[in-house]
Design a protein around this motif. Structure first.
Motif, short mmCIF file in Angstrom:
data_model
loop_
_atom_site.label_atom_id
_atom_site.label_comp_id
_atom_site.label_asym_id
_atom_site.label_seq_id
_atom_site.Cartn_x
_atom_site.Cartn_y
_atom_site.Cartn_z
N ASP A 130 -76.25 28.97 -2.37
CA ASP A 130 -76.60 29.60 -3.65
C ASP A 130 -76.51 31.11 -3.54
N ARG A 132 -74.53 33.65 -4.71
CA ARG A 132 -74.44 34.56 -5.86
C ARG A 132 -75.76 34.57 -6.66
N GLU A 133 -76.28 33.39 -6.95
CA GLU A 133 -77.52 33.31 -7.71
C GLU A 133 -78.66 34.03 -6.97
N SER A 134 -78.70 33.86 -5.66
CA SER A 134 -79.77 34.47 -4.86
C SER A 134 -79.67 36.00 -4.86
N ARG A 137 -80.77 37.40 -8.18
CA ARG A 137 -82.23 37.34 -8.29
C ARG A 137 -82.89 38.42 -7.44
N ILE A 150 -72.53 38.27 -13.38
CA ILE A 150 -73.27 37.01 -13.24
C ILE A 150 -72.59 35.86 -13.99
#
Length: 248
Positions: A130, A132-134, A137, A150
């Motif tokens: 994960d 990119r998402e991490s 965030r 994003i």
């Protein structure tokens, strides 16, 4: 060439305060540390240290106006706290090809409020499921990670709006192109049919002309035969007529 000599060459008789961009790519650092760059480069906005053998950024000076820092293809694995402390206006940071393995090593970048673009291409941390998402965030101030926002829209060259086209727009464009191609094909077919009709008319005209000429020739031959027969009959009757006159 070592970094110290390279800095001297790049100055070209200018004072450090006059320099806004300093590119030192492919020179050699001593013991993996930054050298010869001091706070005297007070107006520096871009610093490029690509492939110079760095293992640490601990010796980077305070550069209040620096916006872009290029550190690709080195051996840096941590110690980014110093960037947050000394480069408070940094907007673009390139760390691709370094030794960052986990998210915790990037956490100090949260203290760079102006950071807009981060590049971690070819770092081990990108292998996380994960990733990119991490990162988005962890660093909510980021607009672009590895050149994409994003929503996976690519960053523009001018650092303006992302170059992103909706799927519906792409499909509409493709359908319009397809319709145009169909119209062009129909026009070509009509043109070919017209050409065929014209050529057919020409052939019919030629055939009719040939038939008419043949009929005319036959009529002329018949007339010639009739006239020759008439003449022959006249020749045959002339001696008989003479005999009748003698009997009288």
């Amino acid at each position: 060439m070592d970094m110290q000599k390279r800095v001297s060459l790049e100055l070209r008789h200018r004072s450090p305060a006059e320099v806004q961009e300093l590119v030192l790519d492919n020179c050699r650092s001593s013991e993996g540390k930054i050298e010869a760059i001091t706070e005297e480069f007070s107006n520096l906005e871009l610093l490029s240290l690509i492939n110079v053998g760095l293992t640490s950024v601990a010796d980077i000076p305070k550069l209040a106006k620096l916006k872009k820092l290029e550190l690709s293809d080195n051996r840096i694995s941590g110690g980014l706290e110093v960037l947050a402390e000394r480069l408070v206006n940094l907007t673009h940071l390139t760390l691709s090809g370094n030794k960052f393995k986990d998210l915790s090593t990037l956490e100090p970048l949260k203290k760079l409020p102006q950071l807009k673009s981060l590049d971690l291409f070819n770092c081990e941390v990108t292998n996380l499921g994960d990733y990119r998402e991490s990162i988005f965030r962890l660093l909510p101030q980021l607009t672009y990670l590895d050149g994409y926002d994003i929503d996976d829209c690519e960053a523009s060259d001018s650092d303006g709006e992302a170059d992103c086209v909706d799927d519906d727009e792409e499909e509409d464009g493709e359908s319009e192109d397809f319709e145009d191609e169909e119209e062009e094909d129909e026009e070509d077919v009509v043109a070919e049919e017209d050409d065929d009709d014209e050529s057919g008319d020409d052939e019919d005209a030629e055939l009719n002309g040939d038939v008419d000429s043949e009929e005319e020739d036959e009529d002329e031959e018949d007339e010639d035969e009739d006239s020759s027969l008439a003449k022959g009959e006249k020749r045959k009757r002339e001696p008989d007529d003479e005999d009748d006159e003698d009997e009288d």
